[in-house]
Enzyme design. Structure first.
Site, PDB file in Angstrom:
ATOM      1  N   CYS A 120     -37.627   6.867  90.155  1.00 44.62           N
ATOM      2  CA  CYS A 120     -36.295   6.724  89.576  1.00 44.62           C
ATOM      3  C   CYS A 120     -35.228   6.627  90.649  1.00 44.62           C
ATOM      4  O   CYS A 120     -35.143   7.475  91.538  1.00 44.62           O
ATOM      5  CB  CYS A 120     -35.993   7.907  88.658  1.00 44.62           C
ATOM      6  SG  CYS A 120     -34.310   7.891  88.040  1.00 44.62           S
ATOM      7  N   TRP A 292     -29.474   5.054  81.557  1.00 39.60           N
ATOM      8  CA  TRP A 292     -28.880   3.781  81.161  1.00 39.60           C
ATOM      9  C   TRP A 292     -29.473   2.705  82.055  1.00 39.60           C
ATOM     10  O   TRP A 292     -30.135   2.974  83.056  1.00 39.60           O
ATOM     11  CB  TRP A 292     -27.361   3.805  81.269  1.00 39.60           C
ATOM     12  CG  TRP A 292     -26.828   4.284  82.580  1.00 39.60           C
ATOM     13  CD1 TRP A 292     -26.746   3.591  83.745  1.00 39.60           C
ATOM     14  CD2 TRP A 292     -26.315   5.593  82.852  1.00 39.60           C
ATOM     15  NE1 TRP A 292     -26.209   4.374  84.739  1.00 39.60           N
ATOM     16  CE2 TRP A 292     -25.927   5.611  84.216  1.00 39.60           C
ATOM     17  CE3 TRP A 292     -26.128   6.746  82.081  1.00 39.60           C
ATOM     18  CZ2 TRP A 292     -25.383   6.734  84.817  1.00 39.60           C
ATOM     19  CZ3 TRP A 292     -25.583   7.855  82.686  1.00 39.60           C
ATOM     20  CH2 TRP A 292     -25.212   7.846  84.031  1.00 39.60           C
ATOM     21  N   GLU A 297     -33.087  -4.543  85.696  1.00 40.35           N
ATOM     22  CA  GLU A 297     -34.195  -4.255  84.785  1.00 40.35           C
ATOM     23  C   GLU A 297     -34.218  -5.242  83.632  1.00 40.35           C
ATOM     24  O   GLU A 297     -35.287  -5.596  83.122  1.00 40.35           O
ATOM     25  CB  GLU A 297     -34.077  -2.830  84.258  1.00 40.35           C
ATOM     26  CG  GLU A 297     -34.216  -1.773  85.337  1.00 40.35           C
ATOM     27  CD  GLU A 297     -34.042  -0.383  84.773  1.00 40.35           C
ATOM     28  OE1 GLU A 297     -35.065   0.275  84.502  1.00 40.35           O
ATOM     29  OE2 GLU A 297     -32.888   0.046  84.579  1.00 40.35           O
TER      30      GLU A 297
END
Length: 417
Positions: A120, A292, A297
Site C-alpha cells: 500500500c 480511495w 489504478e
C-alpha cells in the site's frame, strides 16, 4: 485496488518469529516438575502473565494473541501494563479455544493491519481509518445491509473516507460468514460469443450470480450484486446494491469533447471484501475495507489492461495516433490521456482521488515518520512504484525494509472454507 492495496495479494506461509517466542519466555508445560515449584515473586506483587504455549492446540494461537496485546499496550501507553490483559486472554483461549477483542483492541488492530500492508502506498493515513465494530452480526441479511451502509458512509458525498466494517470472526467449530465478491462494488462481465461485454474480471461472479437467480442487463458498466455465504454447505444469497450506495463518476476529458461519447465511468469507493483481517490470532473473514483511488489504478489498470477494459486502442484511434509501430509510443500517449481524463473527471465531480506523484511524496513522509518512531516500513517495491511514469516519482529511487509475511495484524488472502 484502492490506496490500501490490491485485493489479489498472494498468500505466503507465515514464518515463525526469529528466535522462538518474541518475549523470551521459557514455557513450562502443565505437569512438568518445574511447574510445581513455588514462585519467588512476593505475594504482594501480581505474578507475571503465563507464557503462551507454542504447542497449544487452541483454535487461536496464544503466542500471536500475547504478542498483539503487548504491542497494543506498548503503542497505547494510556492503557497501562499489559500483564493482566494477557493473563485474561490466555485463560480465555485455554477455556474456549479463542478470545474476544475489546472494541479498542479491534479498532487499533485494524489500523495496524493497514499500517503493515506492504503493498500500500497510502499508509500515511492509517490512523484515520474508521472502524465499524459489527462483530455481533453473522447473518447474510445483516451483513448485506451493513455493507450497503459501509458504502454510504465511505462515499460521504464524494469526500471518500477510509472505512473497515468488521463482522463476526471465525470461532472453534463455527466458521463465520464470507462475502463472495472481491469488492463491494464491481462491474459485471458477460460473455457474448468470443467477446466479453463489460469487465472481464467480473465474468465469473456474474455467471455465479445468474445461476442464483440474478437478472442482468448485460451493460458495459453493470454493477454486480453482493453475494454473501453464511455457511460452507449453503448457497450464497445475492443482494442488488441500492442506487444510493454506488457513487459513480462519468469520465470526460478537459481537452477532447469526444471522450465523453465513449460512455465510460467508474465507481468511487474501492472496497475490498474478499480478504481476512487477522488480529492477534483472531480471524475476521468478512471485513470489507476501503481507501480511495489513486488515478493510475483506474486509468492505467482497470481501463487499460488487455485483460480488463482494454481501451488503449480505442483512445489511440480517436486521438489519430499512428499505431503501426510500437516505436511511435502510441500506447504511452493514449495511456496518459486516459489517466488525465480520470483525474479530471473525479476532480470535476468533487470525488476524492489521488495522483501518483503526490501520493509517492506522501508515502515517503510516512516512511520518515515511522523511522522517527523506531519502526520499519516493509514495502513491496514493485507495488509501491506506480504503473505510470514510475521513474519520475521519488518512491522509485530507493530501497525499502523487506516484506515480512509473518507480520501481524494484517489483511490476508482469505483461505477457502
Amino acid at each position: 485496488m484502492s490506496l490500501i492495496f490490491n485485493r489479489l495479494r498472494a498468500r505466503r506461509p507465515a514464518a515463525a518469529p526469529a528466535g522462538g517466542c518474541p518475549y523470551a519466555h521459557a514455557h513450562t508445560p502443565a505437569g512438568h516438575p518445574a511447574a510445581a515449584r513455588p514462585s519467588p515473586t512476593p505475594p504482594s506483587t501480581p505474578p507475571p502473565p503465563p507464557s503462551p504455549s507454542p504447542s497449544s492446540s487452541s483454535f487461536t494461537d496464544p503466542e500471536q494473541a500475547a504478542e498483539f496485546i503487548r504491542r497494543f499496550h506498548h503503542e497505547q501507553p494510556a492503557t497501562g501494563a499489559p500483564d493482566a490483559r494477557i493473563r485474561a486472554v490466555l485463560d480465555e483461549i485455554e477455556r474456549t479455544g479463542s478470545y474476544e477483542h475489546t472494541p479498542a483492541e479491534l479498532a487499533y488492530g485494524a489500523k495496524l493491519a493497514w499500517r503493515n500492508a506492504a503493498r500500500c502506498i497510502g499508509r500515511l493515513y492509517w490512523r484515520s481509518l474508521v472502524v465499524r465494530d459489527l462483530r455481533h452480526l453473522d447473518s447474510a441479511d445483516d451483513i448485506a445491509a451493513e455493507c450497503f451502509e459501509h458504502l454510504r458512509l465511505a462515499g460521504n458525498g464524494g469526500r471518500i473516507r477510509p472505512v473497515v466494517s468488521v463482522f463476526a470472526p471465525d470461532r472453534p467449530g463455527h466458521p463465520a460468514a464470507r462475502i463472495v465478491n472481491q469488492q463491494l462494488v464491481r462491474y459485471a462481465g458477460h460473455r457474448v460469443g468470443d467477446a466479453v461485454v463489460g469487465d472481464p474480471a467480473g465474468t465469473e461472479l456474474a455467471t455465479r450470480a445468474r445461476d442464483l437467480g440474478w437478472k442482468c442487463a448485460e451493460d458495459r458498466f453493470e454493477v454486480l450484486p453482493l453475494l454473501v455465504q453464511e455457511r460452507p454447505d449453503e448457497r450464497p444469497r445475492w443482494y442488488e446494491l441500492p442506487d444510493d450506495t454506488t457513487l459513480e463518476v462519468p469520465l470526460t476529458h478537459p481537452a477532447y469533447d469526444w471522450f465523453a461519447g465513449l460512455g465510460l465511468r467508474w465507481y468511487a469507493v474501492p472496497a475490498i471484501s474478499d480478504m481476512t483481517l487477522e488480529i492477534g490470532g483472531v480471524r475476521y473473514p468478512a471485513a470489507p475495507f476501503n481507501g480511495w483511488y489513486m488515478g493510475t489504478e483506474i486509468g492505467a489498470r482497470n481501463l487499460a489492461d488487455a485483460d480488463r477494459y482494454d481501451l488503449l486502442g480505442t483512445v489511440a484511434e480517436r486521438l489519430g495516433l499512428d499505431t503501426s509501430s510500437e516505436r511511435t509510443l502510441w500506447r504511452d500517449r493514449a495511456l496518459i490521456e486516459l489517466n488525465i481524463a480520470v483525474l479530471h473527471s473525479f476532480q470535476e465531480t468533487g470525488v476524492t482521488i489521488a495522483d501518483h506523484h503526490t501520493e509517492s511524496e506522501r508515502f515517503l513522509r510516512h516512511v520518515a515518520q515511522e523511522k522517527r518512531l523506531g519502526r520499519p516500513t516493509p514495502a513491496d517495491w514493485s507495488w509501491i512504484v506506480p504503473p505510470v511514469s514510475g521513474g519520475l516519482t521519488p518512491v522509485y529511487h530507493r530501497y525499502y525494509d523487506p516484506v515480512d509475511p509473518s507480520l501481524r495484524p494484517a489483511f490476508l488472502a482469505r483461505e477457502p472454507w
